[in-house]
Design an enzyme around this catalytic site. Structure first.
Site, PDB file in Angstrom:
ATOM      1  N   VAL A  34      87.444  50.725  72.676  1.00  0.00           N
ATOM      2  CA  VAL A  34      86.414  49.692  72.795  1.00  0.00           C
ATOM      3  C   VAL A  34      86.912  48.414  73.456  1.00  0.00           C
ATOM      4  CG1 VAL A  34      84.998  50.534  70.892  1.00  0.00           C
ATOM      5  CG2 VAL A  34      86.863  48.900  70.425  1.00  0.00           C
ATOM      6  N   SER A  58      83.821  42.279  57.504  1.00  0.00           N
ATOM      7  CA  SER A  58      84.391  42.708  56.233  1.00  0.00           C
ATOM      8  C   SER A  58      84.350  41.518  55.294  1.00  0.00           C
ATOM      9  CB  SER A  58      85.851  43.147  56.419  1.00  0.00           C
ATOM     10  OG  SER A  58      86.508  43.275  55.171  1.00  0.00           O
ATOM     11  N   TYR A  89      93.866  41.075  60.024  1.00  0.00           N
ATOM     12  CA  TYR A  89      92.573  41.724  59.793  1.00  0.00           C
ATOM     13  C   TYR A  89      91.490  40.700  59.494  1.00  0.00           C
ATOM     14  CZ  TYR A  89      89.177  45.005  57.774  1.00  0.00           C
ATOM     15  OH  TYR A  89      88.050  45.727  57.496  1.00  0.00           O
ATOM     16  N   LYS A 100      88.071  39.862  61.714  1.00  0.00           N
ATOM     17  CA  LYS A 100      86.735  39.998  61.143  1.00  0.00           C
ATOM     18  C   LYS A 100      86.043  38.642  61.018  1.00  0.00           C
ATOM     19  CE  LYS A 100      86.818  44.467  60.687  1.00  0.00           C
ATOM     20  NZ  LYS A 100      85.938  45.319  61.521  1.00  0.00           N
TER      21      LYS A 100
END
Length: 252
Positions: free
Chosen positions: A58, A145, A158, A162
């Site tokens: 992606v 998330s 992470y 997000k």
């Protein structure tokens, strides 16, 4: 926005939340393009649901363009659901020294830049659609998330990736408003996905018990039900919805 007889792209559609969404869309009459790096699994799921598989990183422009082109061959592209992502765990400074910069960069590249890459390419194609009776031309759903808000120890990369997805939700919705394209984000809590199922069973049980109600792991079907509602409810735009059973993550 109608699901039946329209085309949707699901990134990360070979497993987990993406697979659940791809199956839901196909069950409701959609033509689905599964864009994923897992070729064998993606092709198998696509065959089962009567969809098309495209091997897709992606974060790469050419791969994103190939996924959009595959969808346009099937008919009218009206939806994108971004579920592709990675979740490494590494402390800012650990026993072996500082967080690897390459890990942080890759996480942001896949989760944030990859989501934006697919959004911009899909939205460009959707903008050429004849509008529905509601004035809509398309709907975009990305996956953040609860770690964007309650990031735990070892989740700096992470959570940052997000958090970026959360932060771009409203401006993208505003950018695309005049084209009749909606942009939404789902922020899942603790879900039963291949990522989590790699953990020991006692860890999985403890995580499930930490959810106030319902005290269980979320399922791909839970995610897919919300995605379906977002697609069909044209007042949902520019917002992030926590799908988490009221959990707030502790530091570790």
């Amino acid at each position: 926005m109608q699901i039946k007889n329209n085309c949707f792209i699901v990134t990360g559609g070979a497993s987990g939340l993406g697979e659940g969404t791809a199956r839901m869309l196909a069950a409701n009459g959609a033509k689905v393009v599964i864009a994923d790096m897992q070729a064998e699994k993606g092709e198998a799921v696509a065959k089962e649901i009567g969809g098309v598989f495209v091997k897709c990183d992606v974060s790469q422009e050419a791969d994103g363009q190939a996924a959009v082109a595959a969808a346009l061959k099937l008919g009218k592209l009206v939806g994108l659901v971004n579920c592709a992502g990675i979740a490494p765990a590494e402390k800012t400074v650990g026993k072996n020294g500082p967080h690897a910069l390459a890990t942080f960069s890759k996480t942001v590249t896949v989760n944030l830049i990859g989501s934006f890459n697919m959004i911009r390419l899909a939205a460009d194609a959707m903008g050429k659609n004849e509008p529905e009776a509601t004035g809509e031309r398309g709907v975009l759903i990305s996956t953040a998330s609860v770690a964007a808000y309650d990031g735990q120890i070892g989740q700096a990369a992470y959570s940052a990736s997000k958090g970026g997805v959360v932060g771009m939700t409203l401006p993208i919705a505003r950018d695309l408003a005049r084209s009749g394209i909606r942009n939404m984000t789902i922020a899942p809590g603790i879900f039963g996905t291949p990522m989590l199922f790699g953990m020991p069973q006692e860890v999985q049980d403890a995580l499930a018990a930490s959810v106030p109600f319902p005290s269980r792991l979320g399922t791909p079907e839970d995610y897919a039900k919300l995605a379906k509602h977002i697609i069909e409810n044209d007042m949902l735009n520019g917002e992030v919805i926590r799908l988490d059973g009221a959990i707030r993550l502790p530091p570790r």
